[in-house]
Design an enzyme around this catalytic site. Sequence first.
Site, PDB file in Angstrom:
ATOM      1  N   LYS A  92       1.076  -0.966   0.070  1.00  0.00           N
ATOM      2  CA  LYS A  92       0.077  -0.027  -0.148  1.00  0.00           C
ATOM      3  C   LYS A  92       0.709   1.274   0.052  1.00  0.00           C
ATOM      4  CE  LYS A  92      -0.374  -0.174   5.071  1.00  0.00           C
ATOM      5  NZ  LYS A  92      -1.296  -0.748   6.105  1.00  0.00           N
TER       6      LYS A  92
ATOM      7  N   ARG B  39     -10.321  -0.546  14.743  1.00  0.00           N
ATOM      8  CA  ARG B  39     -10.580   0.256  13.612  1.00  0.00           C
ATOM      9  C   ARG B  39     -11.506   0.002  12.512  1.00  0.00           C
ATOM     10  NH1 ARG B  39      -4.627   0.801  10.606  1.00  0.00           N
ATOM     11  NH2 ARG B  39      -4.932  -1.416   9.733  1.00  0.00           N
TER      12      ARG B  39
ATOM     13  N   HIS C 210      -5.802  -7.881  12.689  1.00  0.00           N
ATOM     14  CA  HIS C 210      -4.717  -7.317  12.745  1.00  0.00           C
ATOM     15  C   HIS C 210      -4.630  -6.711  14.026  1.00  0.00           C
ATOM     16  CE1 HIS C 210      -1.825  -4.471  10.754  1.00  0.00           C
ATOM     17  NE2 HIS C 210      -2.479  -3.446  11.282  1.00  0.00           N
TER      18      HIS C 210
ATOM     19  N   ARG D  76       1.555 -11.233   6.703  1.00  0.00           N
ATOM     20  CA  ARG D  76       1.123 -10.155   5.911  1.00  0.00           C
ATOM     21  C   ARG D  76       1.982  -8.874   6.171  1.00  0.00           C
ATOM     22  NH1 ARG D  76      -3.907  -9.826   8.413  1.00  0.00           N
ATOM     23  NH2 ARG D  76      -3.423  -8.050   9.266  1.00  0.00           N
TER      24      ARG D  76
ATOM     25  N   TYR E 221      14.106  31.010   7.237  1.00  0.00           N
ATOM     26  CA  TYR E 221      13.121  31.830   7.909  1.00  0.00           C
ATOM     27  C   TYR E 221      13.053  31.660   9.281  1.00  0.00           C
ATOM     28  CZ  TYR E 221      11.041  31.013   3.065  1.00  0.00           C
ATOM     29  OH  TYR E 221      10.601  31.234   1.706  1.00  0.00           O
TER      30      TYR E 221
ATOM     31  N   CYS F  69      13.220  24.412   4.884  1.00  0.00           N
ATOM     32  CA  CYS F  69      12.494  25.147   3.802  1.00  0.00           C
ATOM     33  C   CYS F  69      11.519  24.299   2.744  1.00  0.00           C
ATOM     34  CB  CYS F  69      13.027  26.257   2.905  1.00  0.00           C
ATOM     35  SG  CYS F  69      14.293  27.331   3.964  1.00  0.00           S
ATOM     36  N   MET F  70      10.641  24.849   2.040  1.00  0.00           N
ATOM     37  CA  MET F  70       9.868  23.812   1.058  1.00  0.00           C
ATOM     38  C   MET F  70      10.887  22.944   0.224  1.00  0.00           C
ATOM     39  SD  MET F  70       6.538  24.874  -1.423  1.00  0.00           S
ATOM     40  CE  MET F  70       5.770  25.342  -0.385  1.00  0.00           C
ATOM     41  N   ASP F  71      11.847  23.750  -0.268  1.00  0.00           N
ATOM     42  CA  ASP F  71      12.807  23.258  -1.289  1.00  0.00           C
ATOM     43  C   ASP F  71      14.202  23.118  -1.055  1.00  0.00           C
ATOM     44  OD1 ASP F  71      10.403  23.945  -3.435  1.00  0.00           O
ATOM     45  OD2 ASP F  71      11.068  25.936  -3.026  1.00  0.00           O
TER      46      ASP F  71
HETATM   47  C1  LIG Z   1      -0.353  -1.752   6.971  1.00  0.00           C
HETATM   48  C2  LIG Z   1      -0.915  -3.177   7.196  1.00  0.00           C
HETATM   49  C3  LIG Z   1      -0.121  -4.130   7.354  1.00  0.00           C
HETATM   50  C4  LIG Z   1       1.408  -4.195   7.082  1.00  0.00           C
HETATM   51  O1  LIG Z   1       1.951  -3.682   8.598  1.00  0.00           O
HETATM   52  P1  LIG Z   1       3.388  -3.540   8.558  1.00  0.00           P
HETATM   53  O2  LIG Z   1       3.612  -2.869   9.994  1.00  0.00           O
HETATM   54  O3  LIG Z   1       3.855  -2.434   7.845  1.00  0.00           O
HETATM   55  O4  LIG Z   1       4.041  -4.938   8.412  1.00  0.00           O
HETATM   56  C5  LIG Z   1      -0.710  -5.557   7.588  1.00  0.00           C
HETATM   57  N1  LIG Z   1      -2.272  -5.678   7.721  1.00  0.00           N
HETATM   58  C6  LIG Z   1      -2.907  -4.622   7.611  1.00  0.00           C
HETATM   59  C7  LIG Z   1      -4.489  -4.770   7.803  1.00  0.00           C
HETATM   60  C8  LIG Z   1      -2.416  -3.174   7.320  1.00  0.00           C
HETATM   61  O5  LIG Z   1      -3.013  -2.075   7.318  1.00  0.00           O
END
Ligand SMILES: *Cc1c(COP(=O)(O)O)cnc(C)c1O
Length: 361
Positions: free
Chosen positions: A35, A129, A158, A211, A253, A300-302
């Site tokens: 992701k 969540r 999770h 995962r 700045y 700064c930004m850049d």
């Molecule tokens: C992001 C995520 C992971 C991976 O987590 P890491 O800590 O980067 O290994 C696994 N399962 C779910 C549901 C996630 O949102």
Amino acid sequence: MNDYRTHVKIDLAAIRRNAEAIKTSTGKRLIAVVKADAYGHGVAPVTKALRGVADMFAVATVEEGVELRQAGVQAPILVLFSALSEQASQIVEHRLVPTISDWEFANRLNTVASDPIKVHVNINTGMNRSGIHWTEAAQFLNRLKTLDRLAVEAVFTHFATADEADKSYVFVQIERFLSVLEEIPNSGELAHAANSAATLAVPEAYFDAVRPGLSLYGVYPAAERPIALEPALTWQTRIGWIGSLSEGEGLSYGLTYKAPHRTRVAMVRVGYGDGYSRALSNVGEVLVCGARRPIIGNVCMDVSIVRLEPTDNVSIGDEVVLIGKQRDAEITVDELAHRAGTISYEILTQIGARVPRIFKH
Ligand SMILES: *Cc1c(COP(=O)(O)O)cnc(C)c1O
């Protein structure tokens, strides 16, 4: 490549080796989490590098899943969060594996699909969540059987605290997950739960597949380091200007840095517009000539400004390392995150679209 102002280099072979090491060590199927543009590493090249190692890829959104299909990914793609109802037809069209977290969406999918589609069911065991509450999960899974176009391929959960030294809540969540698995008569669903932290520290959390995300990129989520992982990302910029301040003069700045005596400084071509956090103002460090030099004044930004030593033999255009190695010195993602008051995940995913990714195979 000599014309960059700032770029990141990604070692794709290191990502593949990390994935192989995780698979070998756990002995489980690998759901590679890619992701947020593969945690800032570039999702298309990363998925290509993981071909044949990852059994499945996981993304957060339907849009990310579609992007992977369009990049030619053939492997199964799990969308970790429940999609919007309006996206049900896109999921079917692009053969994505959706996560079910509520009845309405499940029902919608069942209506849109013409052939049976594989789904994973998210069970909330205490992260709180998303997902079906663990006390209602068995009943929910039973009810799902009435939707004849949905085939539950897996159930997952999770962890909220797998990266902490105290693993007691992880085991509370595992117990809750197990209680759900025991309640569903062996109908062949797979189970998965382990993020990187659990993959590295809690074998009881492996189930049928792990995962991980962060660890694929060679960054450890916690203190436990049972598998040797290689960081895949190096972030570099270059010196854009060299100047000096006389005693008492400020810079950037707000003039938040005041020179205690005559001070040599160098501007480097990276700023918060590239994702180099403004929180690193007056606390960051970079590598110049193989040595650590502090960021002084406000980022700064850049551009940002670095304090040089009088003896530093530098010229405009020289390489400066923000993350990675230079000669014998190294700045890790973790160190940068610590200095910026955040976590490695945020540092990596904030590296901006303005920073080109250079891939090493
Ligand atoms: C992001 C995520 C992971 C991976 O987590 P890491 O800590 O980067 O290994 C696994 N399962 C779910 C549901 C996630 O949102």
